[in-house]
Scaffold this motif. Sequence first.
Motif, PDB file in Angstrom:
ATOM      1  N   VAL A  35       0.837  -1.199  -0.014  1.00 57.65           N
ATOM      2  CA  VAL A  35      -0.278   0.094   0.000  1.00 57.65           C
ATOM      3  C   VAL A  35       0.732   1.208   0.116  1.00 57.65           C
ATOM      4  CG1 VAL A  35      -1.784   1.284   1.101  1.00 57.65           C
ATOM      5  CG2 VAL A  35      -1.653  -1.214   1.182  1.00 57.65           C
ATOM      6  N   HIS A  36       0.835   2.134  -1.255  1.00 58.24           N
ATOM      7  CA  HIS A  36       1.702   3.203  -1.191  1.00 58.24           C
ATOM      8  C   HIS A  36       0.322   4.486  -0.890  1.00 58.24           C
ATOM      9  CE1 HIS A  36       4.144   6.587  -2.494  1.00 58.24           C
ATOM     10  NE2 HIS A  36       3.225   6.896  -3.479  1.00 58.24           N
ATOM     11  N   LEU A  37       0.839   5.532  -0.124  1.00 55.29           N
ATOM     12  CA  LEU A  37       0.164   6.515   0.052  1.00 55.29           C
ATOM     13  C   LEU A  37       0.849   7.659  -0.927  1.00 55.29           C
ATOM     14  CD1 LEU A  37      -1.828   8.066   1.334  1.00 55.29           C
ATOM     15  CD2 LEU A  37      -0.215   8.905   3.193  1.00 55.29           C
ATOM     16  N   HIS A  38      -0.026   7.996  -1.800  1.00 56.37           N
ATOM     17  CA  HIS A  38       0.508   8.590  -3.047  1.00 56.37           C
ATOM     18  C   HIS A  38       0.445  10.233  -2.612  1.00 56.37           C
ATOM     19  CE1 HIS A  38       0.864   9.715  -7.647  1.00 56.37           C
ATOM     20  NE2 HIS A  38       0.933  10.877  -7.012  1.00 56.37           N
ATOM     21  N   GLY A  39       1.613  10.844  -2.650  1.00 60.83           N
ATOM     22  CA  GLY A  39       1.792  12.340  -2.255  1.00 60.83           C
ATOM     23  C   GLY A  39       1.958  12.515  -0.877  1.00 60.83           C
ATOM     24  N   TYR A 113      -4.379   6.529  -1.834  1.00 65.02           N
ATOM     25  CA  TYR A 113      -3.643   5.170  -1.645  1.00 65.02           C
ATOM     26  C   TYR A 113      -3.840   4.316  -2.840  1.00 65.02           C
ATOM     27  CZ  TYR A 113      -7.785   3.751   0.727  1.00 65.02           C
ATOM     28  OH  TYR A 113      -9.314   3.168   0.863  1.00 65.02           O
ATOM     29  N   HIS A 114      -3.064   3.439  -3.134  1.00 65.64           N
ATOM     30  CA  HIS A 114      -3.174   2.452  -4.191  1.00 65.64           C
ATOM     31  C   HIS A 114      -2.105   1.354  -4.053  1.00 65.64           C
ATOM     32  CE1 HIS A 114       0.197   3.959  -6.730  1.00 65.64           C
ATOM     33  NE2 HIS A 114      -0.398   5.045  -6.446  1.00 65.64           N
ATOM     34  N   ASP A 115      -2.310   0.228  -4.595  1.00 64.18           N
ATOM     35  CA  ASP A 115      -1.384  -0.848  -4.510  1.00 64.18           C
ATOM     36  C   ASP A 115       0.066  -0.448  -5.247  1.00 64.18           C
ATOM     37  OD1 ASP A 115      -1.134  -3.630  -3.600  1.00 64.18           O
ATOM     38  OD2 ASP A 115      -0.544  -4.140  -5.814  1.00 64.18           O
ATOM     39  N   ILE A 377       5.342  11.821 -14.645  1.00 63.28           N
ATOM     40  CA  ILE A 377       6.580  11.250 -13.693  1.00 63.28           C
ATOM     41  C   ILE A 377       6.248  11.553 -12.263  1.00 63.28           C
ATOM     42  CG2 ILE A 377       9.111  11.517 -13.345  1.00 63.28           C
ATOM     43  CD1 ILE A 377       8.995  12.131 -16.452  1.00 63.28           C
ATOM     44  N   HIS A 378       6.409  10.619 -11.577  1.00 62.64           N
ATOM     45  CA  HIS A 378       5.922  10.597 -10.187  1.00 62.64           C
ATOM     46  C   HIS A 378       7.321  10.329  -9.171  1.00 62.64           C
ATOM     47  CE1 HIS A 378       3.989  10.426  -6.150  1.00 62.64           C
ATOM     48  NE2 HIS A 378       4.093   9.038  -6.324  1.00 62.64           N
ATOM     49  N   LEU A 379       7.323  11.320  -8.030  1.00 60.63           N
ATOM     50  CA  LEU A 379       8.348  11.250  -6.909  1.00 60.63           C
ATOM     51  C   LEU A 379       7.657  10.957  -5.743  1.00 60.63           C
ATOM     52  CD1 LEU A 379      10.168  12.669  -9.121  1.00 60.63           C
ATOM     53  CD2 LEU A 379      10.913  14.011  -6.977  1.00 60.63           C
ATOM     54  N   HIS A 380       8.179   9.864  -4.924  1.00 64.09           N
ATOM     55  CA  HIS A 380       7.698   9.649  -3.770  1.00 64.09           C
ATOM     56  C   HIS A 380       8.597  10.615  -2.771  1.00 64.09           C
ATOM     57  CE1 HIS A 380       6.118   5.439  -4.075  1.00 64.09           C
ATOM     58  NE2 HIS A 380       5.890   5.894  -5.306  1.00 64.09           N
ATOM     59  N   LEU A 381       8.076  10.640  -1.451  1.00 63.66           N
ATOM     60  CA  LEU A 381       8.559  11.115  -0.052  1.00 63.66           C
ATOM     61  C   LEU A 381       8.301  12.772  -0.445  1.00 63.66           C
ATOM     62  CD1 LEU A 381      10.184  11.204   2.215  1.00 63.66           C
ATOM     63  CD2 LEU A 381      12.329  11.686   0.975  1.00 63.66           C
ATOM     64  N   TYR A 426      13.373   5.007  -1.273  1.00 58.79           N
ATOM     65  CA  TYR A 426      11.873   5.488  -2.067  1.00 58.79           C
ATOM     66  C   TYR A 426      12.225   5.567  -3.532  1.00 58.79           C
ATOM     67  CZ  TYR A 426      10.811   7.624   2.416  1.00 58.79           C
ATOM     68  OH  TYR A 426      10.854   8.104   3.854  1.00 58.79           O
ATOM     69  N   VAL A 427      10.863   5.573  -4.088  1.00 59.82           N
ATOM     70  CA  VAL A 427      11.209   5.400  -5.850  1.00 59.82           C
ATOM     71  C   VAL A 427      10.627   6.884  -6.399  1.00 59.82           C
ATOM     72  CG1 VAL A 427      10.992   3.025  -6.041  1.00 59.82           C
ATOM     73  CG2 VAL A 427       8.901   4.224  -5.965  1.00 59.82           C
ATOM     74  N   LEU A 428      11.136   6.791  -7.789  1.00 57.70           N
ATOM     75  CA  LEU A 428      10.599   7.893  -8.716  1.00 57.70           C
ATOM     76  C   LEU A 428      10.158   7.004  -9.758  1.00 57.70           C
ATOM     77  CD1 LEU A 428      12.880   9.638 -11.078  1.00 57.70           C
ATOM     78  CD2 LEU A 428      13.989   8.449  -9.121  1.00 57.70           C
TER      79      LEU A 428
END
Length: 448
Positions: A35-39, A113-115, A377-381, A426-428
């Motif tokens: 589970v990722h909390l996007h943003g 949030y999403h998988d 393009i998305h960055l985590h954290l 983390y990932v981008l």
Amino acid sequence: MWTYHGSFPGPTVLSARDRRTVVTHRNELPVPVVVHLHGGHVPEDSDGYPTDLLYPVGTSDPAGMPGMPGGSNTGTMSDMRGMGMERDTLAHTAIGERDYVYPAGQPVAMLWYHDHRMDFTGAAVWRGLAGFHLVTDEAERRLGLPAGDRDLPLMLADRAFDAAGALKYPAADPSALHTAGMTGKFTRGALGDVILVNGVPWPEHRVSTAKYRLRLLNGSNARVYRLRADMPRGDGHFVQIGSDGGLLDRPQRVDELTIAPGERYDVIIDFTGCAVGDRVTVYNELGTGTTSRIMRFAVTDRVADPAVLPEVLTDSGTPVPAAAVTTRTFRFARRDAGTPHGWMINGHAYSPTEPIARPRLGDTEIWRLVTDLDHPIHLHLNQFRVLSRNGGPPHRTDAGWKDTLYLGAAQTAEIAVRFTDFPGRYVLHCHNLEHEDMSMMATFTTHT
Ligand code: C2O
Ligand code: CU
């Protein structure tokens, strides 16, 4: 479907700013989940790193289960990447149930949030693993923005169905356990011919003659929309009040809105000039046929709405690109077309063990993002600011804090990002979920 708590979208989580929220997930699906909390600005063990698997309840031998990071050689990572038996010792895995802890120390915003499971995010989200997570505070309430049933989080998502009404996802491996990748033309992303808004195809929503807050999320795997509201009276437009990561300093008028997978736009739509009986259609200028319409509002009720939008919404802070210590370039491009891992960043397929960058916490960096075809393009954290596009100014709608930026084919953008608080992994990645699953993702690690 695969759902969070039986609904699609999943239950909306409401967090008070700076107040810790703990969400317990129990996995009763036939596959591992992440589970990722996007943003979200979140410590690494709750961020949903792609190999932080939560195995199904009752899994007795996770090492024997496909998808175990570096476990047995049945794992996707080992057989697909030739990474041998190398263990991903950093993975935070669990069986059955675990807590995700969210500090909510960030501006008010609509997160989702999403998988995020390695190689199979597209399949899982397509089947329904996505929901809203709102961060709110007292200052936001004092703004007097439309609230209650005039505050509508809207998840746009296209899907395809077979003749029996089952979801149709053109994956190479329908079990979503062994092999990443898509079939045929869908290696460029899964597209559906049905547009769902909060799970309902082309819905009609009844409204009063008042202002509404639409919190738009593109929860689609690969489809980009350009939204336009067709008002029978007056000119249809939106007033943008927020972006991915929070409110804008000031509202701004936008006539149309391009929204790519993962992006959010917080907008006001004003029905006060409408008459009872009017219908307002939201179109998708990038669609054709069934994908050219999104939803409709039916004005059914006359009310007085004297509310006026404040001229100033917040002070979101000015980025200081001059303070940047490093500039890094990331090229998003296809290399081995047709292979299950042919989408790459700087020529590399996603690796959980080899970071592409190691920013220091507290530092501001400039990241140049370069594309071959179009990629969101998305960055985590951390949220970022858009500094430029193709050497020129950013788009108007790039304003504010962003975590996902849509670039067309052969484009360059510069963003400024300051890494804060949480050391870890983390990932981008590209938020076209099929590109992501086919390796267009990279690890970065933050250090003190
Ligand atoms: Cu919405 Cu890394 O994802
Ligand atoms: Cu992409």
